[in-house]
Design a protein around this motif. Structure first.
Motif, PDB file in Angstrom:
ATOM      1  N   MET A  45      32.734 -15.822 -28.392  1.00 50.79           N
ATOM      2  CA  MET A  45      32.946 -14.508 -29.021  1.00 50.79           C
ATOM      3  C   MET A  45      31.788 -13.564 -28.723  1.00 50.79           C
ATOM      4  O   MET A  45      31.988 -12.363 -28.513  1.00 50.79           O
ATOM      5  CB  MET A  45      33.141 -14.682 -30.525  1.00 50.79           C
ATOM      6  CG  MET A  45      34.455 -15.373 -30.869  1.00 50.79           C
ATOM      7  SD  MET A  45      34.664 -15.622 -32.627  1.00 50.79           S
ATOM      8  CE  MET A  45      35.039 -13.957 -33.128  1.00 50.79           C
ATOM      9  N   ARG A  46      30.551 -14.090 -28.674  1.00 40.32           N
ATOM     10  CA  ARG A  46      29.391 -13.254 -28.352  1.00 40.32           C
ATOM     11  C   ARG A  46      29.519 -12.700 -26.936  1.00 40.32           C
ATOM     12  O   ARG A  46      29.317 -11.502 -26.698  1.00 40.32           O
ATOM     13  CB  ARG A  46      28.106 -14.065 -28.485  1.00 40.32           C
ATOM     14  CG  ARG A  46      26.841 -13.242 -28.216  1.00 40.32           C
ATOM     15  CD  ARG A  46      25.614 -14.117 -28.132  1.00 40.32           C
ATOM     16  NE  ARG A  46      25.659 -15.043 -27.023  1.00 40.32           N
ATOM     17  CZ  ARG A  46      25.410 -14.717 -25.749  1.00 40.32           C
ATOM     18  NH1 ARG A  46      25.119 -13.477 -25.429  1.00 40.32           N
ATOM     19  NH2 ARG A  46      25.448 -15.630 -24.795  1.00 40.32           N
ATOM     20  N   VAL A  47      29.910 -13.555 -26.001  1.00 39.82           N
ATOM     21  CA  VAL A  47      30.086 -13.115 -24.608  1.00 39.82           C
ATOM     22  C   VAL A  47      31.203 -12.080 -24.525  1.00 39.82           C
ATOM     23  O   VAL A  47      31.081 -11.073 -23.815  1.00 39.82           O
ATOM     24  CB  VAL A  47      30.368 -14.325 -23.690  1.00 39.82           C
ATOM     25  CG1 VAL A  47      30.825 -13.890 -22.314  1.00 39.82           C
ATOM     26  CG2 VAL A  47      29.138 -15.210 -23.605  1.00 39.82           C
ATOM     27  N   LYS A  48      32.274 -12.285 -25.276  1.00 39.66           N
ATOM     28  CA  LYS A  48      33.396 -11.343 -25.262  1.00 39.66           C
ATOM     29  C   LYS A  48      32.956  -9.977 -25.785  1.00 39.66           C
ATOM     30  O   LYS A  48      33.309  -8.938 -25.221  1.00 39.66           O
ATOM     31  CB  LYS A  48      34.535 -11.905 -26.116  1.00 39.66           C
ATOM     32  CG  LYS A  48      35.796 -11.087 -26.068  1.00 39.66           C
ATOM     33  CD  LYS A  48      36.902 -11.760 -26.857  1.00 39.66           C
ATOM     34  CE  LYS A  48      38.170 -10.951 -26.838  1.00 39.66           C
ATOM     35  NZ  LYS A  48      39.243 -11.596 -27.591  1.00 39.66           N
ATOM     36  N   ARG A  49      32.151  -9.970 -26.875  1.00 36.15           N
ATOM     37  CA  ARG A  49      31.652  -8.702 -27.416  1.00 36.15           C
ATOM     38  C   ARG A  49      30.739  -8.006 -26.410  1.00 36.15           C
ATOM     39  O   ARG A  49      30.822  -6.783 -26.226  1.00 36.15           O
ATOM     40  CB  ARG A  49      30.884  -8.938 -28.719  1.00 36.15           C
ATOM     41  CG  ARG A  49      31.775  -9.156 -29.920  1.00 36.15           C
ATOM     42  CD  ARG A  49      30.977  -9.114 -31.217  1.00 36.15           C
ATOM     43  NE  ARG A  49      29.929 -10.124 -31.265  1.00 36.15           N
ATOM     44  CZ  ARG A  49      30.067 -11.346 -31.749  1.00 36.15           C
ATOM     45  NH1 ARG A  49      31.219 -11.723 -32.243  1.00 36.15           N
ATOM     46  NH2 ARG A  49      29.052 -12.186 -31.757  1.00 36.15           N
ATOM     47  N   GLU A  50      29.878  -8.777 -25.739  1.00 35.23           N
ATOM     48  CA  GLU A  50      28.990  -8.183 -24.743  1.00 35.23           C
ATOM     49  C   GLU A  50      29.783  -7.563 -23.602  1.00 35.23           C
ATOM     50  O   GLU A  50      29.457  -6.467 -23.140  1.00 35.23           O
ATOM     51  CB  GLU A  50      28.033  -9.239 -24.182  1.00 35.23           C
ATOM     52  CG  GLU A  50      26.930  -9.624 -25.128  1.00 35.23           C
ATOM     53  CD  GLU A  50      26.005 -10.681 -24.539  1.00 35.23           C
ATOM     54  OE1 GLU A  50      26.208 -11.088 -23.367  1.00 35.23           O
ATOM     55  OE2 GLU A  50      25.089 -11.102 -25.257  1.00 35.23           O
ATOM     56  N   ARG A  51      30.811  -8.258 -23.153  1.00 43.45           N
ATOM     57  CA  ARG A  51      31.638  -7.718 -22.060  1.00 43.45           C
ATOM     58  C   ARG A  51      32.352  -6.443 -22.494  1.00 43.45           C
ATOM     59  O   ARG A  51      32.465  -5.491 -21.717  1.00 43.45           O
ATOM     60  CB  ARG A  51      32.646  -8.754 -21.597  1.00 43.45           C
ATOM     61  CG  ARG A  51      32.011  -9.865 -20.810  1.00 43.45           C
ATOM     62  CD  ARG A  51      33.024 -10.885 -20.358  1.00 43.45           C
ATOM     63  NE  ARG A  51      32.397 -11.959 -19.605  1.00 43.45           N
ATOM     64  CZ  ARG A  51      32.930 -13.114 -19.389  1.00 43.45           C
ATOM     65  NH1 ARG A  51      34.149 -13.389 -19.855  1.00 43.45           N
ATOM     66  NH2 ARG A  51      32.301 -14.039 -18.701  1.00 43.45           N
TER      67      ARG A  51
END
Length: 82
Positions: A45-51
């Motif tokens: 989820m953190r990676v998705k938010r960053e993207r």
């Protein structure tokens, strides 16, 4: 108490203790595995938010740059007048 009954009691007690320890270890292992799933989900989820933030920033920059220099839709098209 007879020798056979003492031996039986000892074996049953030892087997019960081993079963309790095995079940406890299994529960600890399963709990750790479940927690690792939560950790992986949080990282995903953190990676998705960053993207998503990178995409939004890229879109804003593109709009800003297109205000400065218009972009044609095809390679041969002349640039649009401002």
């Amino acid at each position: 108490m007879s020798r056979a009954s003492k031996l039986t009691l000892g074996l049953v007690s030892a087997a019960t203790a081993l079963i309790v320890v095995a079940v406890h270890n299994t529960q600890v292992t399963e709990r750790e595995a479940m927690h690792q799933g939560v950790v992986r989900d949080e990282e995903r989820m953190r990676v998705k938010r960053e993207r998503a933030l990178d995409f939004e920033m890229s879109a804003r920059l593109r709009e800003e740059y297109e205000k400065i220099q218009p972009v044609s839709s095809a390679a041969g098209d002349p640039p649009k007048p401002s």
